[in-house]
Design a protein around this motif. Structure first.
Motif, short mmCIF file in Angstrom:
data_model
loop_
_atom_site.label_atom_id
_atom_site.label_comp_id
_atom_site.label_asym_id
_atom_site.label_seq_id
_atom_site.Cartn_x
_atom_site.Cartn_y
_atom_site.Cartn_z
N LEU A 124 25.88 -6.81 33.57
CA LEU A 124 27.25 -6.44 33.91
C LEU A 124 28.21 -7.58 33.57
CD1 LEU A 124 26.62 -4.82 37.41
CD2 LEU A 124 26.90 -3.65 35.22
N ALA A 125 29.39 -7.24 33.15
CA ALA A 125 30.39 -8.24 32.78
C ALA A 125 31.09 -8.77 34.03
CB ALA A 125 31.41 -7.63 31.83
N ASP A 126 31.51 -10.03 33.98
CA ASP A 126 32.31 -10.67 35.03
C ASP A 126 31.62 -10.67 36.38
OD1 ASP A 126 34.39 -11.14 33.22
OD2 ASP A 126 35.21 -9.13 33.54
N ILE A 127 30.30 -10.82 36.39
CA ILE A 127 29.56 -10.89 37.64
C ILE A 127 28.54 -12.02 37.56
CG2 ILE A 127 27.72 -9.75 38.98
CD1 ILE A 127 30.37 -8.85 39.85
N LYS A 128 28.49 -12.81 38.60
CA LYS A 128 27.48 -13.85 38.73
C LYS A 128 26.61 -13.52 39.93
CE LYS A 128 26.85 -18.84 39.44
NZ LYS A 128 27.54 -20.15 39.61
N ALA A 129 25.30 -13.67 39.80
CA ALA A 129 24.37 -13.39 40.90
C ALA A 129 23.48 -14.59 41.14
CB ALA A 129 23.54 -12.16 40.59
N VAL A 130 23.26 -14.92 42.41
CA VAL A 130 22.40 -16.02 42.80
C VAL A 130 21.44 -15.52 43.88
CG1 VAL A 130 22.28 -18.32 43.85
CG2 VAL A 130 24.16 -17.74 42.29
N ALA A 131 20.13 -15.75 43.69
CA ALA A 131 19.13 -15.38 44.68
C ALA A 131 18.67 -16.63 45.41
CB ALA A 131 17.95 -14.69 44.01
N GLN A 132 18.70 -16.60 46.74
CA GLN A 132 18.32 -17.76 47.54
C GLN A 132 17.42 -17.34 48.70
OE1 GLN A 132 21.68 -20.87 47.99
NE2 GLN A 132 22.76 -18.91 47.99
N GLY A 133 16.34 -18.09 48.87
CA GLY A 133 15.43 -17.82 49.98
C GLY A 133 15.20 -19.02 50.86
N GLY A 134 15.88 -20.14 50.54
CA GLY A 134 15.76 -21.32 51.37
C GLY A 134 14.93 -22.44 50.78
N TYR A 135 14.00 -22.08 49.86
CA TYR A 135 13.17 -23.10 49.20
C TYR A 135 12.70 -22.51 47.88
CZ TYR A 135 9.11 -20.46 50.96
OH TYR A 135 8.20 -19.47 51.23
N PRO A 136 12.24 -23.34 46.94
CA PRO A 136 11.98 -22.87 45.57
C PRO A 136 10.98 -21.73 45.46
CG PRO A 136 12.06 -25.25 45.62
CD PRO A 136 12.11 -24.81 47.05
N GLN A 137 9.93 -21.73 46.27
CA GLN A 137 8.90 -20.69 46.14
C GLN A 137 9.15 -19.47 47.03
OE1 GLN A 137 7.82 -24.06 46.59
NE2 GLN A 137 7.58 -24.28 44.37
N ALA A 138 10.33 -19.37 47.61
CA ALA A 138 10.60 -18.27 48.55
C ALA A 138 10.38 -16.92 47.90
CB ALA A 138 12.03 -18.38 49.07
N GLU A 139 9.80 -16.01 48.67
CA GLU A 139 9.58 -14.64 48.18
C GLU A 139 10.75 -13.74 48.57
OE1 GLU A 139 5.83 -13.30 49.60
OE2 GLU A 139 4.71 -14.45 48.11
N ARG A 140 11.03 -13.69 49.85
CA ARG A 140 12.16 -12.88 50.32
C ARG A 140 13.44 -13.68 50.13
NH1 ARG A 140 11.01 -8.53 53.45
NH2 ARG A 140 12.94 -8.74 54.64
N CYS A 141 14.39 -13.08 49.42
CA CYS A 141 15.63 -13.80 49.09
C CYS A 141 16.85 -12.93 49.40
CB CYS A 141 15.67 -14.16 47.60
SG CYS A 141 14.43 -15.37 47.10
N ARG A 142 17.97 -13.60 49.61
CA ARG A 142 19.26 -12.94 49.67
C ARG A 142 19.94 -13.13 48.32
NH1 ARG A 142 22.77 -14.22 54.87
NH2 ARG A 142 23.64 -12.20 54.25
N VAL A 143 20.61 -12.09 47.86
CA VAL A 143 21.31 -12.16 46.58
C VAL A 143 22.81 -12.16 46.85
CG1 VAL A 143 21.78 -11.01 44.39
CG2 VAL A 143 19.44 -11.06 45.30
N SER A 144 23.49 -13.15 46.32
CA SER A 144 24.95 -13.23 46.41
C SER A 144 25.53 -12.82 45.07
CB SER A 144 25.40 -14.65 46.75
OG SER A 144 24.86 -15.07 47.99
#
Length: 305
Positions: free
Chosen positions: A101-121
């Motif tokens: 998609l154009a003009d959208i940035k997404a970041v996935a974060q789970g608290g540490y590098p190997q995290a499985e469950r993440c929140r996407v901003s």
């Protein structure tokens, strides 16, 4: 700030909100549902529609639609929105779709590098100059030397306070000391004042910095098996070293998941990259699959220890 808790709580109004976001001004208008389907169609086609449909069940597909709708709103309003904690397959699919998609940035974060469950901003690039602060860490400590508790015990205690599963990320066990848990920051005050016991063990719950998390890269063991079928009961029994009959009973009991979704039939066919998890036994990843001259399958299995 309000936390997401059960209907028995005075804070119940936040319980079923699927995605957290900043306060929306009264003049804000949601995009009609048709836009949501249009966004999904566009992104799915770009990312490979057949792959998306093959890997997502109906509920997961609806979740992906909601995320893509959120991304489109963020782009048009030049704002930033956040999902709840997502399972790895949903994180993977939504990141693949959003990058088209154009003009959208997404970041996935789970608290540490190997995290499985993440929140996407998701947000307009101009609004996401740094990673949003959307994950908090808690330390749940107690004397578990005589009463060891499992991942399920800690999760059950947390959910027993009325919090929904999608507000909780990974749980890092620390043996007889307790566990560290990733959660939605909105829940920190609620959990630190509410969580008093895990199993039969009294606990204290305190917030810790993400940098204080203690985690190790997962330990794995790889081996190969030759099977006449790629069914979950065939590969699962080989990977977990149990009989097909035993695995079938675990499937019937709802204790077996493929890519974090429960399976109810023994005949589910697996493919390379699939992850099979069995309650109390850990996880198994399907590696390379090669068809032999005799029509059987030589499969690499990766057992997470």
């Amino acid at each position: 700030m309000a936390a997401a808790v059960s209907l028995a709580s005075p804070l119940r109004r936040v319980l079923h909100v699927p995605f957290a976001r900043r306060a929306i001004p009264t003049s804000y208008h949601f995009i009609p549902s048709g836009r949501c389907h249009a966004a999904l169609s566009f992104a799915a086609a770009a990312a490979g529609d057949s792959a998306v449909k093959a890997s997502l069940d109906r509920n997961a597909a609806e979740e992906l639609r909601s995320i893509l709708d959120m991304a489109q709103r963020a782009s048009q309003r030049r704002d930033v929105f956040h999902t709840n904690f997502l399972t790895p397959p949903i994180v993977k699919e939504c990141m693949l779709a959003i990058e088209k998609l154009a003009d959208i940035k997404a970041v996935a974060q789970g608290g540490y590098p190997q995290a499985e469950r993440c929140r996407v901003s998701v947000g307009h690039p101009d609004c996401m100059t740094s990673n949003p602060d959307v994950v908090a860490a808690l330390s749940i400590s107690g004397n578990f030397r005589l009463e060891p508790c499992s991942h399920g015990d800690f999760l059950g205690a947390i959910l027993g306070t009325g919090i929904t599963r999608d507000k909780v990320g990974d749980i890092l066990l620390q043996g007889e000391r307790g566990a560290q848990v990733l959660v939605d920051p909105e829940l920190v005050d609620y959990l630190t004042s509410t969580l008093e016991k895990v199993g039969k063990v009294g606990v204290s719950c305190t917030q810790i910095p993400l940098l204080a998390l203690e985690y190790e890269p997962p330990r794995t063991k790889s081996f190969k098996t030759v099977e006449s079928s790629l069914r979950v009961d065939a590969l699962g029994s080989a990977g977990f070293k149990i009989s097909r009959t035993k695995l079938a009973s675990l499937i019937s009991a709802g204790d077996v998941r493929v890519n974090w979704s429960p399976v109810s039939k023994n005949g589910v066919t697996l493919k390379a990259g699939d992850v099979v998890s069995v309650s109390g036994m850990g996880r198994l990843k399907i590696g390379e699959i090669v068809t032999t001259r005799k029509g059987k399958y030589a499969v690499e299995l990766i057992r997470y220890l």
